[in-house]
Design an enzyme around this catalytic site. Structure first.
Site, PDB file in Angstrom:
ATOM      1  N   PHE A  27      -5.555  -7.674   8.501  1.00  0.00           N
ATOM      2  CA  PHE A  27      -5.200  -8.738   7.556  1.00  0.00           C
ATOM      3  C   PHE A  27      -4.059  -9.620   8.054  1.00  0.00           C
ATOM      4  O   PHE A  27      -3.745 -10.639   7.441  1.00  0.00           O
ATOM      5  CB  PHE A  27      -4.791  -8.146   6.198  1.00  0.00           C
ATOM      6  CG  PHE A  27      -5.861  -7.303   5.547  1.00  0.00           C
ATOM      7  CD1 PHE A  27      -7.209  -7.599   5.706  1.00  0.00           C
ATOM      8  CD2 PHE A  27      -5.523  -6.205   4.766  1.00  0.00           C
ATOM      9  CE1 PHE A  27      -8.197  -6.826   5.111  1.00  0.00           C
ATOM     10  CE2 PHE A  27      -6.505  -5.423   4.159  1.00  0.00           C
ATOM     11  CZ  PHE A  27      -7.843  -5.738   4.339  1.00  0.00           C
TER      12      PHE A  27
ATOM     13  N   ALA B 275       3.410   8.836   4.978  1.00  0.00           N
ATOM     14  CA  ALA B 275       4.131   8.174   3.885  1.00  0.00           C
ATOM     15  C   ALA B 275       4.417   9.083   2.699  1.00  0.00           C
ATOM     16  O   ALA B 275       5.524   9.078   2.157  1.00  0.00           O
ATOM     17  CB  ALA B 275       3.357   6.935   3.441  1.00  0.00           C
TER      18      ALA B 275
ATOM     19  N   GLY C 284       3.725   0.750   2.567  1.00  0.00           N
ATOM     20  CA  GLY C 284       4.534  -0.366   2.095  1.00  0.00           C
ATOM     21  C   GLY C 284       5.388   0.012   0.895  1.00  0.00           C
ATOM     22  O   GLY C 284       6.555  -0.386   0.781  1.00  0.00           O
TER      23      GLY C 284
ATOM     24  N   LYS D 213      -2.092   5.992  18.965  1.00  0.00           N
ATOM     25  CA  LYS D 213      -2.170   7.376  18.478  1.00  0.00           C
ATOM     26  C   LYS D 213      -3.250   7.527  17.404  1.00  0.00           C
ATOM     27  O   LYS D 213      -3.797   8.621  17.224  1.00  0.00           O
ATOM     28  CB  LYS D 213      -0.816   7.858  17.973  1.00  0.00           C
ATOM     29  CG  LYS D 213      -0.177   6.980  16.888  1.00  0.00           C
ATOM     30  CD  LYS D 213      -0.487   7.431  15.496  1.00  0.00           C
ATOM     31  CE  LYS D 213       0.069   6.447  14.492  1.00  0.00           C
ATOM     32  NZ  LYS D 213      -0.069   6.892  13.095  1.00  0.00           N
TER      33      LYS D 213
ATOM     34  N   GLY E 228       0.830  -1.194   0.000  1.00  0.00           N
ATOM     35  CA  GLY E 228       0.000   0.000   0.000  1.00  0.00           C
ATOM     36  C   GLY E 228       0.865   1.244   0.000  1.00  0.00           C
ATOM     37  O   GLY E 228       2.036   1.229  -0.400  1.00  0.00           O
ATOM     38  N   ASN E 229       0.313   2.330   0.487  1.00  0.00           N
ATOM     39  CA  ASN E 229       1.007   3.604   0.518  1.00  0.00           C
ATOM     40  C   ASN E 229       2.310   3.522   1.318  1.00  0.00           C
ATOM     41  O   ASN E 229       3.400   3.812   0.808  1.00  0.00           O
ATOM     42  CB  ASN E 229       0.036   4.638   1.108  1.00  0.00           C
ATOM     43  CG  ASN E 229       0.536   6.056   1.047  1.00  0.00           C
ATOM     44  OD1 ASN E 229       0.609   6.714   2.076  1.00  0.00           O
ATOM     45  ND2 ASN E 229       0.860   6.557  -0.120  1.00  0.00           N
TER      46      ASN E 229
ATOM     47  N   ARG F  59      -4.540  10.261   7.753  1.00  0.00           N
ATOM     48  CA  ARG F  59      -5.815   9.868   7.135  1.00  0.00           C
ATOM     49  C   ARG F  59      -6.920   9.678   8.182  1.00  0.00           C
ATOM     50  O   ARG F  59      -8.085   9.940   7.902  1.00  0.00           O
ATOM     51  CB  ARG F  59      -5.622   8.605   6.297  1.00  0.00           C
ATOM     52  CG  ARG F  59      -5.409   7.345   7.080  1.00  0.00           C
ATOM     53  CD  ARG F  59      -5.157   6.123   6.223  1.00  0.00           C
ATOM     54  NE  ARG F  59      -3.856   6.163   5.590  1.00  0.00           N
ATOM     55  CZ  ARG F  59      -3.175   5.073   5.216  1.00  0.00           C
ATOM     56  NH1 ARG F  59      -3.703   3.881   5.391  1.00  0.00           N
ATOM     57  NH2 ARG F  59      -1.991   5.157   4.656  1.00  0.00           N
ATOM     58  N   ASN F  60      -6.559   9.202   9.369  1.00  0.00           N
ATOM     59  CA  ASN F  60      -7.570   9.021  10.410  1.00  0.00           C
ATOM     60  C   ASN F  60      -8.188  10.364  10.795  1.00  0.00           C
ATOM     61  O   ASN F  60      -9.408  10.489  10.938  1.00  0.00           O
ATOM     62  CB  ASN F  60      -6.942   8.354  11.642  1.00  0.00           C
ATOM     63  CG  ASN F  60      -6.611   6.895  11.398  1.00  0.00           C
ATOM     64  OD1 ASN F  60      -7.471   6.045  11.448  1.00  0.00           O
ATOM     65  ND2 ASN F  60      -5.337   6.624  11.097  1.00  0.00           N
TER      66      ASN F  60
END
EC number: 1.1.1.8
Length: 364
Positions: A113, A169, A30, A221, A27-28, A285-286
């Site tokens: 996952f 990221a 990763g 966090k 993903g981002n 993003r959260n």
């Protein structure tokens, strides 16, 4: 295609004394981890040049497979567009094939996952293998919470360090100065190897002898970032946001030390602690999705907003808030952690977003 990659996906035999690295996740974050590691693996004589990256295969709108596009363009066009990963990064859609020759595994997927991934890899990891988890989250079992590093260690029978820190990221991908913390349990030598593999002039990594503390900071966090997003969405101002962040940090520290008395106070002053909390509450993003949730008065679900706003990326804060709530409830600690409890109740619609500043009135 990497010089050491055969057309059939098999790797040529090479110097077995050199370490091989595989990144489990693409993903981002990763993909950014792949860029960091690839830039170092190609320079360091103790590592093979090739860095494998396991990719959960997806078909792009143009009909091409994501792995094919990554290997052709050296770019993860879905999760990190516009950034070259390094010509020595090889995307592999086959999890077992991706890890089979690696003796250094980097896990970086959404935490929900990880249990399934570990089950697929059970019995497939051979030899002396070291792991590091960049995964932020925890598993909640009847017997209590289990950190992802412990899940990896127990399921796969390997040592697992963690890397957490103030790292959004996309900013690291653009080579803006950032820092992170490697938490280790036993071997300082292994921690130093991971530090060497991740460190660049723009990404400063330091070790800390506190796996649980480092990992819990990275996990908890995200719950505080959800709270900060509610504050932003309701336009409550910077004073309120600072107060919520401080209260959140206090609950992070208190819960970490209740769960693992060995957690060091100084860990909360590392990049994985207060710095990660600040950057996540300002730009993660959260925070962003929680802001949208509050702006909509809680009328649109987090699942709906996640799908609309994150282009396939996953939130961690909402699921972590649920897991934390279950731990608190099981142990009779809900009234000791009113902010954490209130965040979960808002996320599931039992309380309105405005309740975030009335957390002290929380009743189980």
């Amino acid at each position: 295609m990497s010089p050491s990659q055969q057309p059939n996906g098999e790797r040529r035999d090479g110097d077995d004394s050199k370490s091989r690295v595989t990144i489990v996740g693409s993903g981002n974050w990763g993909s950014v981890a792949a860029k960091l590691i690839a830039s170092n693996a190609i320079k360091l004589p103790s590592f093979h040049d090739e860095v494998r990256m396991w990719v959960f295969e997806e078909v792009l709108p143009n009909g091409e497979k994501l792995t094919d596009v990554i290997n052709k363009t050296n770019e993860n066009v879905k999760y990190l567009p516009g950034i070259k990963l390094g010509r020595n990064v090889v995307a592999d859609p086959d999890l077992e094939n991706a890890v089979k020759e690696a003796n250094m595994l980097v896990f970086v997927t959404p935490h929900q996952f990880m249990d399934g991934i570990c089950k697929k890899l059970d019995g497939k990891i051979r030899g002396e293998v070291e792991a590091i988890s960049l995964v932020k989250g925890m598993e909640v079992k009847k017997e209590g919470p289990r950190m992802i590093s412990s899940l990896i260690s127990k399921q796969l029978g390997i040592n697992c360090c963690v890397l957490m820190g103030a790292n959004i990221a996309n900013e690291i991908a653009l080579e803006k100065f950032s820092e992170a913390t490697v938490g280790y349990r036993e071997s300082k030598e292994i921690a130093d190897t991971w530090v060497q593999l991740f460190s660049t002039p723009y990404f400063m990594v330091t070790p800390a002898h506190d796996v649980e503390g480092v990992e819990l900071c990275g996990t908890l966090k995200n719950v505080v970032a959800i709270a900060a997003g509610f504050v932003d969405g309701l336009e409550m101002g910077n004073n309120t946001k600072a107060a919520i962040m401080r209260i959140g940090l206090r609950e992070m520290k208190a819960l970490s030390k209740l769960l693992f008395p060995s957690v060091n106070d100084c860990t909360f002053f590392e990049s994985c602690g207060v710095a990660d909390l600040i950057t996540t509450c300002l730009g993660g993003r959260n925070r962003r999705v929680a802001e949208a949730y509050a702006q909509n008065g809680g009328k649109r679900s987090f699942d709906e907003l996640e799908a609309e706003m994150l282009q396939g990326q996953k939130l961690q804060g909402v699921s972590t808030a649920k897991e934390v709530y279950e731990v608190l409830k099981h142990n009779g600690w809900l009234e000791m952690f009113p902010l954490f409890a209130t965040v979960h109740q808002i996320c599931i619609g039992r309380l309105k977003p405005e309740a975030i500043v009335h957390y002290r009135e929380y009743k189980a």
